[in-house]
Design a protein around this motif. Structure first.
Motif, PDB file in Angstrom:
ATOM      1  N   ARG A 259       0.826  -1.200   0.000  1.00  0.00           N
ATOM      2  CA  ARG A 259       0.000   0.000   0.000  1.00  0.00           C
ATOM      3  C   ARG A 259       0.862   1.253   0.000  1.00  0.00           C
ATOM      4  NH1 ARG A 259      -3.892  -0.584   4.940  1.00  0.00           N
ATOM      5  NH2 ARG A 259      -5.122   0.953   3.774  1.00  0.00           N
ATOM      6  N   GLY A 260       0.208   2.384  -0.167  1.00  0.00           N
ATOM      7  CA  GLY A 260       0.917   3.649  -0.186  1.00  0.00           C
ATOM      8  C   GLY A 260       1.469   3.945  -1.569  1.00  0.00           C
ATOM      9  N   THR A 261       2.363   4.924  -1.638  1.00  0.00           N
ATOM     10  CA  THR A 261       2.936   5.337  -2.926  1.00  0.00           C
ATOM     11  C   THR A 261       4.434   5.113  -3.008  1.00  0.00           C
ATOM     12  OG1 THR A 261       3.200   7.610  -2.131  1.00  0.00           O
ATOM     13  CG2 THR A 261       1.133   7.062  -3.270  1.00  0.00           C
ATOM     14  N   GLY A 262       5.061   4.838  -1.883  1.00  0.00           N
ATOM     15  CA  GLY A 262       6.506   4.645  -1.880  1.00  0.00           C
ATOM     16  C   GLY A 262       6.888   3.211  -2.152  1.00  0.00           C
ATOM     17  N   PRO A 263       8.201   2.944  -2.299  1.00  0.00           N
ATOM     18  CA  PRO A 263       8.663   1.597  -2.632  1.00  0.00           C
ATOM     19  C   PRO A 263       8.602   0.646  -1.439  1.00  0.00           C
ATOM     20  CG  PRO A 263      10.533   3.058  -2.358  1.00  0.00           C
ATOM     21  CD  PRO A 263       9.320   3.913  -2.253  1.00  0.00           C
ATOM     22  N   THR A 264       8.334  -0.607  -1.710  1.00  0.00           N
ATOM     23  CA  THR A 264       8.323  -1.672  -0.713  1.00  0.00           C
ATOM     24  C   THR A 264       9.195  -2.811  -1.222  1.00  0.00           C
ATOM     25  OG1 THR A 264       6.110  -1.161   0.103  1.00  0.00           O
ATOM     26  CG2 THR A 264       6.903  -3.396   0.460  1.00  0.00           C
ATOM     27  N   ARG A 265      10.119  -3.270  -0.382  1.00  0.00           N
ATOM     28  CA  ARG A 265      10.937  -4.434  -0.733  1.00  0.00           C
ATOM     29  C   ARG A 265      10.386  -5.654  -0.015  1.00  0.00           C
ATOM     30  NH1 ARG A 265      15.536  -0.920  -0.934  1.00  0.00           N
ATOM     31  NH2 ARG A 265      16.559  -1.044  -2.965  1.00  0.00           N
ATOM     32  N   LEU A 266      10.353  -6.763  -0.711  1.00  0.00           N
ATOM     33  CA  LEU A 266       9.946  -8.011  -0.091  1.00  0.00           C
ATOM     34  C   LEU A 266      10.613  -9.171  -0.807  1.00  0.00           C
ATOM     35  CD1 LEU A 266       7.635  -9.087  -2.264  1.00  0.00           C
ATOM     36  CD2 LEU A 266       6.218  -7.481  -1.010  1.00  0.00           C
ATOM     37  N   THR A 267      10.536 -10.331  -0.187  1.00  0.00           N
ATOM     38  CA  THR A 267      11.124 -11.546  -0.740  1.00  0.00           C
ATOM     39  C   THR A 267      10.011 -12.524  -1.075  1.00  0.00           C
ATOM     40  OG1 THR A 267      13.110 -11.240   0.614  1.00  0.00           O
ATOM     41  CG2 THR A 267      12.749 -13.426  -0.320  1.00  0.00           C
ATOM     42  N   LEU A 268       9.945 -12.946  -2.322  1.00  0.00           N
ATOM     43  CA  LEU A 268       8.910 -13.862  -2.783  1.00  0.00           C
ATOM     44  C   LEU A 268       9.495 -15.258  -2.972  1.00  0.00           C
ATOM     45  CD1 LEU A 268       7.079 -11.741  -5.529  1.00  0.00           C
ATOM     46  CD2 LEU A 268       6.227 -12.294  -3.238  1.00  0.00           C
ATOM     47  N   GLU A 269       8.914 -16.236  -2.322  1.00  0.00           N
ATOM     48  CA  GLU A 269       9.303 -17.623  -2.564  1.00  0.00           C
ATOM     49  C   GLU A 269       8.741 -18.091  -3.900  1.00  0.00           C
ATOM     50  OE1 GLU A 269       7.945 -20.140   0.496  1.00  0.00           O
ATOM     51  OE2 GLU A 269       9.529 -19.579   1.905  1.00  0.00           O
ATOM     52  N   PRO A 270       9.432 -18.977  -4.604  1.00  0.00           N
ATOM     53  CA  PRO A 270       8.867 -19.562  -5.824  1.00  0.00           C
ATOM     54  C   PRO A 270       7.519 -20.209  -5.534  1.00  0.00           C
ATOM     55  CG  PRO A 270      11.187 -20.105  -5.645  1.00  0.00           C
ATOM     56  CD  PRO A 270      10.795 -19.461  -4.339  1.00  0.00           C
ATOM     57  N   THR A 395      14.157 -11.425  -4.487  1.00  0.00           N
ATOM     58  CA  THR A 395      14.026 -10.143  -3.792  1.00  0.00           C
ATOM     59  C   THR A 395      13.487  -9.109  -4.781  1.00  0.00           C
ATOM     60  OG1 THR A 395      16.367  -9.654  -4.208  1.00  0.00           O
ATOM     61  CG2 THR A 395      15.789 -10.651  -2.099  1.00  0.00           C
ATOM     62  N   VAL A 396      12.441  -8.441  -4.373  1.00  0.00           N
ATOM     63  CA  VAL A 396      11.657  -7.614  -5.287  1.00  0.00           C
ATOM     64  C   VAL A 396      11.361  -6.264  -4.642  1.00  0.00           C
ATOM     65  CG1 VAL A 396       9.459  -7.470  -6.552  1.00  0.00           C
ATOM     66  CG2 VAL A 396      10.573  -9.686  -6.258  1.00  0.00           C
ATOM     67  N   LYS A 397      11.360  -5.208  -5.435  1.00  0.00           N
ATOM     68  CA  LYS A 397      10.900  -3.894  -4.986  1.00  0.00           C
ATOM     69  C   LYS A 397       9.706  -3.494  -5.815  1.00  0.00           C
ATOM     70  CE  LYS A 397      13.294  -0.039  -5.786  1.00  0.00           C
ATOM     71  NZ  LYS A 397      14.347   1.004  -5.640  1.00  0.00           N
ATOM     72  N   ILE A 398       8.602  -3.159  -5.133  1.00  0.00           N
ATOM     73  CA  ILE A 398       7.372  -2.747  -5.806  1.00  0.00           C
ATOM     74  C   ILE A 398       7.049  -1.326  -5.385  1.00  0.00           C
ATOM     75  CG2 ILE A 398       4.905  -3.183  -6.075  1.00  0.00           C
ATOM     76  CD1 ILE A 398       5.467  -6.145  -5.466  1.00  0.00           C
ATOM     77  N   THR A 399       6.811  -0.471  -6.385  1.00  0.00           N
ATOM     78  CA  THR A 399       6.473   0.927  -6.125  1.00  0.00           C
ATOM     79  C   THR A 399       5.097   1.206  -6.740  1.00  0.00           C
ATOM     80  OG1 THR A 399       8.827   1.509  -6.284  1.00  0.00           O
ATOM     81  CG2 THR A 399       7.231   3.314  -6.346  1.00  0.00           C
ATOM     82  N   PRO A 400       4.060   1.295  -5.894  1.00  0.00           N
ATOM     83  CA  PRO A 400       2.705   1.507  -6.448  1.00  0.00           C
ATOM     84  C   PRO A 400       2.543   2.813  -7.184  1.00  0.00           C
ATOM     85  CG  PRO A 400       2.603   0.666  -4.198  1.00  0.00           C
ATOM     86  CD  PRO A 400       4.030   1.053  -4.455  1.00  0.00           C
ATOM     87  N   GLY A 401       3.210   3.883  -6.736  1.00  0.00           N
ATOM     88  CA  GLY A 401       3.038   5.170  -7.407  1.00  0.00           C
ATOM     89  C   GLY A 401       1.736   5.825  -7.015  1.00  0.00           C
ATOM     90  N   ALA A 402       1.310   6.793  -7.805  1.00  0.00           N
ATOM     91  CA  ALA A 402       0.136   7.596  -7.471  1.00  0.00           C
ATOM     92  C   ALA A 402      -1.151   6.782  -7.459  1.00  0.00           C
ATOM     93  CB  ALA A 402       0.003   8.753  -8.456  1.00  0.00           C
ATOM     94  N   LEU A 403      -1.159   5.647  -8.181  1.00  0.00           N
ATOM     95  CA  LEU A 403      -2.382   4.853  -8.255  1.00  0.00           C
ATOM     96  C   LEU A 403      -2.440   3.784  -7.198  1.00  0.00           C
ATOM     97  CD1 LEU A 403      -2.677   4.408 -12.131  1.00  0.00           C
ATOM     98  CD2 LEU A 403      -3.773   6.098 -10.676  1.00  0.00           C
ATOM     99  N   GLY A 404      -1.426   3.616  -6.366  1.00  0.00           N
ATOM    100  CA  GLY A 404      -1.396   2.557  -5.368  1.00  0.00           C
ATOM    101  C   GLY A 404      -2.304   2.816  -4.194  1.00  0.00           C
TER     102      GLY A 404
END
Length: 404
Positions: A259-270, A395-404
């Motif tokens: 959520r939010g508009t800033g970047p979030t880092r997380l780790t995704l398992e296969p 390891t992934v970074k997701i940035t929702p931006g203005a639409l998040g």
């Protein structure tokens, strides 16, 4: 080897919330097989724990079967049970029980005019006859799933007619109500994983393929190889993490609501990684220590829509996969089965891959690969695949931006 920490939150207004999935859980709507996950549809049996299935083999007076019930049962089991055992991380077991002999239908196979778009009255007559001849052989109250398997060599049997029939009025038999039946008309040997696909409908999963109005053209433009409910022939047919959430195979802590508009880092398992001991006989599961970390990241994009992110690799049900990486797809809960409730977003729209065996090569290379970044068209959501852990997670970074 265990995975590294499943979620790391960057400073700033954004937050990954694997323990609070409500903001990203789409509401179940009245659409047939809605992709909503906030509540379970009580009209369907939820596949958690063991369920019992019965296979009844139907012969007709206009044909003598060339195969035995055991041979036809072996077309589908244990492969179907193994698929679900792997897909559910051992949380669901489908136990098949077979009638060991042919059960004779009262009318010739041609009398039912069996076909894909079946006349409802003739289909109802087929099911009435099937229940009538099977009832002395089967106590239907003992079973959660019913398969009626027709002699594939009978002249009136059309292999394209295999499907789940949802009964408007449940069949009352042996003191129980049967609400739906899988009618199997497959040739021998059958289409790969076809029974697993049809069984998915028994558990309220939708068709994810696109059926052209004239019957011509590509059927796999929505999701390509990436989910069994799109194509049983897919190179990576494991069920989407969204479906695993819906079915109850993921814990809330395995779903990160970004959520939010800033970047979030997380780790995704296969997606396919899980306890290796849960599925005897399935090769390719090399991520022995994985199975309990984050499997799905979700960004809300509207009242009835989200973007979903999951890591796909060549393990488990996806052992024949074409490409690895982070797969992105749109989910809409108000869309009925067969109309594109899930659509894979192609991170490489100008290329294709595995043209020799992919069901839809333009989407075969859809995942965002290691070291790549991708901004989802029309959403302003950016995903960057930054690295791999020693255990094989992404390891992934997701940035929702203005639409998040």
């Amino acid at each position: 080897m265990s995975a590294l920490a499943t979620t790391t939150i960057l400073t700033g207004p954004s937050a990954a919330e694997p323990f609070d999935t409500a903001p990203c859980a789409l509401h179940r709507t009245e659409a047939h097989h809605s992709e909503g996950v906030d509540v379970w549809n009580p009209a369907y049996t939820r596949p958690t724990g063991p369920l019992n299935a019965v296979m009844v083999f139907l012969s007709f007076p206009d044909a003598t079967p060339h195969l035995t019930p055991d041979e036809l049962a072996a077309d589908h089991f244990p492969a179907t049970s193994r698929f679900f055992e792997q897909a559910s991380y051992g949380r669901f077991t489908l136990r098949p029980h077979t009638v060991a002999h042919w059960v004779n239908m009262p009318r010739p196979s041609t009398a039912y005019a069996i076909r894909r778009d079946w006349n409802p009255a003739l289909r109802a007559a087929y099911l009435r006859d099937a229940f009538a001849v099977a009832d002395p052989e089967v106590d239907f109250s003992r079973y959660d799933v019913v398969y009626f398997v027709a002699d594939p060599d009978a002249p009136g049997v059309d292999s394209d007619a295999t499907k789940v029939v949802n009964l408007d009025t449940p069949q009352e038999v042996d003191g129980t109500e049967v609400k739906r039946v899988v009618t199997v008309f497959e040739r021998h040997p059958p289409d790969r994983l076809v029974l697993a696909h049809e069984t998915g409908h028994v558990f309220d999963l939708p068709d994810l393929y696109h059926r052209p109005e004239d019957g011509k053209g590509d059927w796999d433009t929505y999701v390509g190889d990436w989910d069994l409910m799109g194509s049983q022939f897919g190179l990576s047919p494991d069920l989407f993490a969204w479906h695993k959430w819906k079915l109850g195979w993921l814990d809330p802590r395995q779903v990160a609501c970004v959520r939010g508009t800033g970047p979030t880092r997380l780790t995704l398992e296969p997606l396919s990684a899980g306890p290796a001991t849960s599925v005897p006989g399935i090769a390719g599961n090399v991520a022995f220590g994985l199975g309990s970390g984050t499997k799905l990241a979700v960004v809300r994009t509207g009242p009835d829509s989200v973007l979903a992110f999951e890591a796909r690799g060549s393990t488990g049900n996806d052992v024949a996969g074409c490409r690895q990486g982070v797969l992105v797809y749109r989910v809409r809960s108000e869309v009925a089965s067969g109309n594109g409730g899930i659509e894979v977003v192609d991170a490489h729209p100008d290329t294709e891959a595995c043209w020799e065996n992919s069901v839809y090569p333009p989407l075969a290379d859809a995942p965002v690969a290691l070291g790549e970044s991708f901004t989802v068209p029309g959403e302003g959501v950016k995903v960057e695949v930054e690295g791999r852990t020693m255990s094989g997670a992404w390891t992934v970074k997701i940035t929702p931006g203005a639409l998040g």
